[in-house]
Design a protein around this motif. Structure first.
Motif, PDB file in Angstrom:
ATOM      1  N   ASN A   1     -69.588  10.804 -49.877  1.00  0.00           N
ATOM      2  CA  ASN A   1     -69.861  11.271 -48.695  1.00  0.00           C
ATOM      3  C   ASN A   1     -70.877  12.445 -48.627  1.00  0.00           C
ATOM      4  OD1 ASN A   1     -67.541  10.146 -47.597  1.00  0.00           O
ATOM      5  ND2 ASN A   1     -66.013  11.671 -48.201  1.00  0.00           N
ATOM      6  N   TYR A   2     -71.163  13.009 -49.703  1.00  0.00           N
ATOM      7  CA  TYR A   2     -72.197  14.048 -50.039  1.00  0.00           C
ATOM      8  C   TYR A   2     -73.497  13.313 -50.060  1.00  0.00           C
ATOM      9  CZ  TYR A   2     -68.120  16.905 -50.001  1.00  0.00           C
ATOM     10  OH  TYR A   2     -66.961  17.663 -49.590  1.00  0.00           O
ATOM     11  N   ALA A   3     -73.300  12.311 -50.762  1.00  0.00           N
ATOM     12  CA  ALA A   3     -74.763  11.641 -50.819  1.00  0.00           C
ATOM     13  C   ALA A   3     -75.375  10.833 -49.413  1.00  0.00           C
ATOM     14  CB  ALA A   3     -74.713  10.365 -51.798  1.00  0.00           C
TER      15      ALA A   3
ATOM     16  N   GLU B   1     -67.016  17.201 -35.728  1.00  0.00           N
ATOM     17  CA  GLU B   1     -66.176  16.885 -36.787  1.00  0.00           C
ATOM     18  C   GLU B   1     -66.255  18.296 -37.771  1.00  0.00           C
ATOM     19  OE1 GLU B   1     -64.965  13.006 -36.683  1.00  0.00           O
ATOM     20  OE2 GLU B   1     -66.151  12.922 -38.427  1.00  0.00           O
ATOM     21  N   GLU B   2     -67.384  18.161 -38.853  1.00  0.00           N
ATOM     22  CA  GLU B   2     -67.551  19.453 -39.547  1.00  0.00           C
ATOM     23  C   GLU B   2     -68.707  19.549 -39.761  1.00  0.00           C
ATOM     24  OE1 GLU B   2     -65.512  18.483 -43.340  1.00  0.00           O
ATOM     25  OE2 GLU B   2     -65.860  16.372 -43.002  1.00  0.00           O
ATOM     26  N   VAL B   3     -68.858  20.673 -40.792  1.00  0.00           N
ATOM     27  CA  VAL B   3     -70.223  21.020 -41.388  1.00  0.00           C
ATOM     28  C   VAL B   3     -70.206  20.440 -42.518  1.00  0.00           C
ATOM     29  CG1 VAL B   3     -71.854  23.041 -41.766  1.00  0.00           C
ATOM     30  CG2 VAL B   3     -70.326  23.090 -39.901  1.00  0.00           C
TER      31      VAL B   3
ATOM     32  N   ILE C   1     -58.821  23.356 -47.287  1.00  0.00           N
ATOM     33  CA  ILE C   1     -57.648  24.320 -47.533  1.00  0.00           C
ATOM     34  C   ILE C   1     -57.922  25.568 -47.082  1.00  0.00           C
ATOM     35  CG2 ILE C   1     -56.491  25.541 -49.576  1.00  0.00           C
ATOM     36  CD1 ILE C   1     -57.368  22.538 -51.000  1.00  0.00           C
ATOM     37  N   THR C   2     -59.287  26.083 -46.958  1.00  0.00           N
ATOM     38  CA  THR C   2     -59.641  27.278 -46.261  1.00  0.00           C
ATOM     39  C   THR C   2     -59.331  27.114 -44.633  1.00  0.00           C
ATOM     40  OG1 THR C   2     -61.540  27.157 -47.747  1.00  0.00           O
ATOM     41  CG2 THR C   2     -61.375  29.102 -46.100  1.00  0.00           C
ATOM     42  N   ARG C   3     -59.552  26.028 -44.012  1.00  0.00           N
ATOM     43  CA  ARG C   3     -59.185  25.576 -42.558  1.00  0.00           C
ATOM     44  C   ARG C   3     -57.763  25.895 -42.458  1.00  0.00           C
ATOM     45  NH1 ARG C   3     -56.790  21.451 -40.126  1.00  0.00           N
ATOM     46  NH2 ARG C   3     -57.635  20.819 -38.229  1.00  0.00           N
TER      47      ARG C   3
HETATM   48  N1  PLP Z   1     -65.692  20.035 -45.267  1.00  0.00           N
HETATM   49  C1  PLP Z   1     -66.377  19.472 -46.314  1.00  0.00           C
HETATM   50  C2  PLP Z   1     -67.364  18.428 -46.172  1.00  0.00           C
HETATM   51  C3  PLP Z   1     -66.305  20.406 -47.712  1.00  0.00           C
HETATM   52  O1  PLP Z   1     -67.230  19.914 -48.601  1.00  0.00           O
HETATM   53  C4  PLP Z   1     -65.653  21.364 -47.853  1.00  0.00           C
HETATM   54  C5  PLP Z   1     -65.627  22.056 -49.257  1.00  0.00           C
HETATM   55  O2  PLP Z   1     -64.677  21.801 -50.072  1.00  0.00           O
HETATM   56  C6  PLP Z   1     -64.789  21.741 -46.666  1.00  0.00           C
HETATM   57  C7  PLP Z   1     -64.996  21.286 -45.576  1.00  0.00           C
HETATM   58  C8  PLP Z   1     -63.730  23.005 -46.964  1.00  0.00           C
HETATM   59  O3  PLP Z   1     -62.764  22.617 -47.832  1.00  0.00           O
HETATM   60  P1  PLP Z   1     -61.999  23.477 -48.442  1.00  0.00           P
HETATM   61  O4  PLP Z   1     -61.601  24.752 -47.829  1.00  0.00           O
HETATM   62  O5  PLP Z   1     -60.854  22.916 -49.081  1.00  0.00           O
HETATM   63  O6  PLP Z   1     -62.824  24.108 -49.655  1.00  0.00           O
END
Ligand code: PLP
Ligand code: COI
Length: 353
Positions: free
Chosen positions: A198-200, A229-231, A257-259
């Motif tokens: 996903n990161y690549a 979606e997300e950052v 998990i922070t979300r």
């Molecule tokens: N979204 C992505 C793509 C992430 O890489 C991360 C980091 O882990 C998060 C969201 C936040 O997730 P978490 O709060 O579990 O670290």
């Protein structure tokens, strides 16, 4: 479980807190264990930190069978070290493993090896404000064959890195670019798994954003290119006309998990939080008419990170005059307070070593 321990004969010097940054320094040891279909998990060991040895046909190198996690250990003012919700990371790693056809690790075993390893590296947990010991468990498939199939052999490793802030801005607002060309994930794909691929796939857009002076991209959904979606490395939340909104877990974003923790903190303080679809049109309108009051990202590495500017199709929208907002600050203070042991943990999130 039996974990063999081989201590390093040449311990490294610990870095100065001011030089930490993110993920540049590593502790003296790493945890490893291996999996095979015949033997299950075996060979648990803590060994000196060193390069890994891989067969050139190893599955991970060709077909990207890799998953990882990220969590932190924090040093409290009384010197003790604690972790934040490690069981959530263990459960998410097992969900990622299921998606990627990698072996799962029984929860008790995963927690035992994690705590044993962190205790061994405890001295590496820095104490300067805002610093912590970032823990990076990861797993890769290492069948020594070029056939494409679910892996039969895998290795699980945990490394640890003393870190400061993820963004050079620290707690100061970051600038985020909304990506309108590349997409990160689609429902049914691997977006909700924490897998390296996903990161690549994200890097091209991330590079383009960086060249324009932005920290990361904010992804739109892969089907309609319409819904937020997300950052890159964090989930995203907005305060629009007094209400906190965040994209719902649709199957293509990481269930952070922070979300989850931010939502629980917000609800406990009486805020209304909506997990729902947020279209780029709704966000653009809120940016234009001034009802977008705050925007922030949240993640383990990024903690709670205010967003001071969003850019969409070359139009720049300042958020809250580039200042950190009230709700963002409250979430930052509450979460970091619990994590570093300065605020009472009424949620039962902390695991003391
Ligand atoms: N979204 C992505 C793509 C992430 O890489 C991360 C980091 O882990 C998060 C969201 C936040 O997730 P978490 O709060 O579990 O670290
Ligand atoms: C984390 O916050 O732990 C992450 O995994 C983000 C990372 C890609 C730096």
């Amino acid at each position: 479980m039996n974990i063999s321990i081989t201590k390093t004969t040449c311990p490294k010097e610990k870095p100065e807190a001011s030089t930490l940054g993110f993920g540049k320094f590593f502790t003296d040891h790493m945890f490893m264990m291996d999996y095979s279909r015949e033997e299950g998990w075996h060979g648990a060991r803590i060994v000196p930190f060193a390069p890994l040895s891989l067969h050139p046909a190893s599955t991970v190198l060709h077909y990207g069978s890799e998953i990882f996690e990220g969590l932190k250990a924090y040093r409290r003012a009384d010197g003790k070290v604690q972790m934040f919700r490690p069981i959530e990371n263990i459960r998410r790693m097992n969900r990622s493993a299921e998606r990627m056809c990698l072996p799962q690790i029984p929860e008790e075993m995963a927690l035992e090896v994690l705590t044993t390893f962190v205790k061994m590296e405890e001295d590496w947990t820095p104490s300067a404000p805002g610093t912590s010991l970032y823990l990076r468990p990861f797993m890769y498939g290492n069948d020594e064959t070029l056939g494409v199939h679910a892996v039969h052999n895998a290795t699980y490793v945990i490394i640890a890195s003393p870190v400061g802030s993820y963004y050079k801005e620290g707690i100061n607002p970051v600038r985020i670019m909304i990506e309108s060309e590349d997409v990160r994930a689609v429902r049914g794909g691997t977006g909700e798994a924490k897998c390296g691929g996903n990161y690549a796939a994200s890097n091209r857009a991330g590079e383009r954003a960086e060249q324009k002076g932005y920290s990361q991209v904010l992804w739109l959904d892969g089907v309609h290119r319409k819904y937020i979606e997300e950052v890159g490395a964090m989930n995203v939340m907005f305060k629009i006309a007094g209400e906190v909104v965040t994209p719902m877990l649709s199957g293509s974003i990481l269930p952070g998990i922070t979300r989850k923790s931010c939502i629980e903190v917000l609800k406990s303080k009486g805020y209304k939080v909506s997990e729902r679809l947020i279209s780029i049109d709704e966000l653009a309108e809120a940016m234009q008419n001034g009802t977008l009051e705050e925007a922030w990202g949240c993640g383990t590495a990024a903690v709670v990170s205010p967003i001071g500017e969003l850019c969409y199709k070359d139009v720049k929208y300042p958020v809250n005059n580039g200042q950190i907002g009230e709700v963002t600050q409250m979430l930052y203070d509450t979460l970091t307070g619990i994590q570093w042991g300065k605020v009472e943990d009424t949620f039962g999130w902390i695991l003391e070593l």
